[in-house]
Design an enzyme around this catalytic site. Structure first.
Site, PDB file in Angstrom:
ATOM      1  N   CYS A  65      52.228 -44.477 116.467  1.00 55.65           N
ATOM      2  CA  CYS A  65      52.621 -43.542 115.025  1.00 55.65           C
ATOM      3  C   CYS A  65      51.155 -42.858 114.506  1.00 55.65           C
ATOM      4  O   CYS A  65      50.271 -43.705 115.227  1.00 55.65           O
ATOM      5  CB  CYS A  65      52.969 -44.516 114.030  1.00 55.65           C
ATOM      6  SG  CYS A  65      53.703 -43.830 112.876  1.00 55.65           S
ATOM      7  N   CYS A  69      49.867 -48.931 108.827  1.00 54.56           N
ATOM      8  CA  CYS A  69      50.783 -49.958 108.701  1.00 54.56           C
ATOM      9  C   CYS A  69      50.102 -51.426 109.476  1.00 54.56           C
ATOM     10  O   CYS A  69      50.381 -51.212 110.473  1.00 54.56           O
ATOM     11  CB  CYS A  69      52.478 -50.283 108.913  1.00 54.56           C
ATOM     12  SG  CYS A  69      52.505 -47.950 107.813  1.00 54.56           S
ATOM     13  N   CYS A  72      52.797 -53.507 111.332  1.00 51.88           N
ATOM     14  CA  CYS A  72      53.580 -52.970 112.885  1.00 51.88           C
ATOM     15  C   CYS A  72      52.924 -52.831 114.295  1.00 51.88           C
ATOM     16  O   CYS A  72      52.292 -52.097 114.124  1.00 51.88           O
ATOM     17  CB  CYS A  72      53.939 -51.183 111.952  1.00 51.88           C
ATOM     18  SG  CYS A  72      54.908 -49.965 113.536  1.00 51.88           S
ATOM     19  N   CYS A 109      71.671 -47.774 112.765  1.00 51.60           N
ATOM     20  CA  CYS A 109      70.298 -47.341 112.488  1.00 51.60           C
ATOM     21  C   CYS A 109      69.275 -46.291 113.043  1.00 51.60           C
ATOM     22  O   CYS A 109      68.722 -47.018 113.952  1.00 51.60           O
ATOM     23  CB  CYS A 109      69.854 -48.714 111.355  1.00 51.60           C
ATOM     24  SG  CYS A 109      70.733 -49.431 110.120  1.00 51.60           S
ATOM     25  N   CYS A 142      72.647 -44.579 109.507  1.00 46.17           N
ATOM     26  CA  CYS A 142      72.219 -44.515 108.420  1.00 46.17           C
ATOM     27  C   CYS A 142      70.507 -43.724 109.234  1.00 46.17           C
ATOM     28  O   CYS A 142      69.957 -44.293 110.757  1.00 46.17           O
ATOM     29  CB  CYS A 142      71.302 -45.479 108.173  1.00 46.17           C
ATOM     30  SG  CYS A 142      69.845 -45.986 106.810  1.00 46.17           S
ATOM     31  N   CYS A 202      68.773 -46.652 101.117  1.00 46.32           N
ATOM     32  CA  CYS A 202      68.514 -48.110 101.533  1.00 46.32           C
ATOM     33  C   CYS A 202      66.599 -48.035 101.029  1.00 46.32           C
ATOM     34  O   CYS A 202      66.163 -47.343 102.028  1.00 46.32           O
ATOM     35  CB  CYS A 202      69.253 -48.150 103.095  1.00 46.32           C
ATOM     36  SG  CYS A 202      68.757 -49.563 103.682  1.00 46.32           S
ATOM     37  N   ARG A 272      70.257 -56.958 103.066  1.00 41.36           N
ATOM     38  CA  ARG A 272      70.576 -57.468 104.371  1.00 41.36           C
ATOM     39  C   ARG A 272      69.459 -58.444 104.904  1.00 41.36           C
ATOM     40  O   ARG A 272      68.241 -58.126 104.295  1.00 41.36           O
ATOM     41  CB  ARG A 272      70.633 -56.075 104.973  1.00 41.36           C
ATOM     42  CG  ARG A 272      70.752 -55.851 106.642  1.00 41.36           C
ATOM     43  CD  ARG A 272      70.217 -54.785 107.259  1.00 41.36           C
ATOM     44  NE  ARG A 272      71.134 -53.633 105.997  1.00 41.36           N
ATOM     45  CZ  ARG A 272      70.766 -52.285 106.291  1.00 41.36           C
ATOM     46  NH1 ARG A 272      69.745 -51.756 107.234  1.00 41.36           N
ATOM     47  NH2 ARG A 272      72.113 -51.296 105.633  1.00 41.36           N
TER      48      ARG A 272
END
Length: 400
Positions: A65, A69, A72, A109, A142, A202, A272
């Site tokens: 990626c 972040c 991550c 998801c 999702c 979400c 969740r």
């Protein structure tokens, strides 16, 4: 405790707690913990009974990626030895999703690493959504693809997506300390785009990144203002090879207080338990079911979760039941007419709602021979963190 009585009353009325009341929940002592859980449990049962919604993650594209972040394992510069692969084909993703549905998940998801999807990526995911829906029309899908450009949420909705996930993760005040390649406002904008397209939004948070109580309360209050239908609460999985690998501040008791505070602020939405529950809640996971009405089944994006069978046994042993595909998750005032649990936003509603949201990873319940730190020590439990080597992107059967 007057505080808890007040918060229960407000939760049953869908009234927002004050910032001071939310902070007071996080400041309660371990001696009061069961009282806090019992009080928040009243609010949870009022809106959701003893049902637990199961969700299942499919990592469509792993690693590499360009975003930075800090939490991550798929980030730019990550040294974490995770699985790295490009886009799964629709039939591969559909096969992976089927394993989760067979295990009891009513929502799948679909997650992909990256800043955000190109139009070609949206086409690819749209084909995947259609393939999944052809196998099981009732399953909720999702998408979690990063920052959305204009028109992309509408295209995902047309393809059959029910929801879109994009987490705020932490407070606006500290967001720049966690990520520099995009902004908090960028994330808020993507949640608004999902709302505007008619997708169930979400959006959640990650706890354990060194944030203050004020940061936690501020992000949950911001989520309530955004009004998503589900709020995933991730607990940081400190993966080796990431900047936050040494951040081991959470205890089971603190995790329960965070979940309770989230339930009080967001009484009638799907709260969740997401990434990190096995690492930080550990044997206290069943208590968390009294606070949250939803969890992820099996593995996470780049790390392993506890066995799917163990999840189902835990739910049953704690006196809860898996929510069936025919049951609408959200209370009537939030749900689409005749819908499968994705909420609308007509007539208001109280609050907001995973990488797949947030922490890209999780864990394995092994390592029993390692010394166990004293309760409440917040010491590293690296024995509970294992990189995912099965399921999507591999030739091994998934954990579901």
């Amino acid at each position: 405790m007057d505080l808890l009585n007040t918060l229960v009353d407000k939760g049953l009325r869908r009234e927002t707690p004050t910032r001071e009341e939310a902070l007071a929940v996080l400041a309660t002592s371990d001696d009061d913990l069961l009282d806090v859980v019992a009080a928040a449990g009243k609010v949870r049962r009022h809106w959701f009974g003893r049902r637990v919604k199961l969700n299942y993650l499919v990592n469509l594209k792993s690693g590499l990626c360009p975003e930075d972040c800090s939490y991550c394992s798929q980030r730019l510069g990550s040294q974490a030895e995770i699985l790295k692969y490009t886009w799964l084909k629709p039939d591969q993703a559909s096969q992976a999703a089927a394993a989760g549905v067979a295990g009891g998940a009513k929502r799948v998801c679909l997650v992909a690493s990256g800043r955000g999807p190109t139009d070609r990526d949206v086409d690819r995911v749209s084909d995947t959504i259609k393939a999944i829906k052809e196998q099981n029309e009732a399953v909720e899908v999702c998408a979690c693809l990063g920052l959305l450009s204009d028109g992309q949420a509408e295209r995902l909705r047309e393809a059959g997506a029910d929801a879109y996930n994009h987490n705020l993760n932490t407070s606006e005040a500290t967001y720049g300390d966690i990520t520099t390649t995009h902004t908090y406002a960028d994330r808020v904008d993507t949640v608004h785009k999902a709302h505007a397209a008619g997708l169930s939004a979400c959006s959640g948070l990650i706890a354990g990144m060194g944030e203050s109580d004020e940061d936690l309360v501020d992000v949950v209050l911001a989520l309530r203002e955004l009004d998503p239908d589900s709020v995933p609460v991730n607990f940081l999985i400190p993966m080796e090879g990431t900047p936050l690998a040494k951040e081991w501040h959470l205890t089971p008791q603190r995790c329960l207080r965070i979940l309770a505070m989230t339930r009080f602020v967001c009484p009638d939405v799907e709260v969740r338990i997401a990434g990190g529950r096995e690492v930080h809640l550990r044997t206290m996971q069943p208590l968390a079911l009294h606070l949250a009405n939803s969890l992820f089944l099996g593995d996470y994006l780049t790390s392993e979760g506890q066995a799917g069978r163990a999840d189902l046994e835990m739910i049953a042993d704690a006196g809860f039941e898996v929510e069936g595909a025919g049951r609408v998750t959200l209370p009537e005032h939030r749900a689409f007419p005749g819908g499968g649990g994705c909420g609308s936003h007509e007539g208001g509603g109280a609050c907001g709602s995973h990488e797949a949201g947030g922490a890209c990873g999780s864990h394995e319940g092994g390592g029993a021979c390692a010394p166990v730190p004293a309760a409440g020590s917040g010491e590293p439990r690296t024995d509970l963190v294992a990189v995912r080597r099965r399921g999507a992107g591999t030739d091994l059967a998934p954990n579901a």
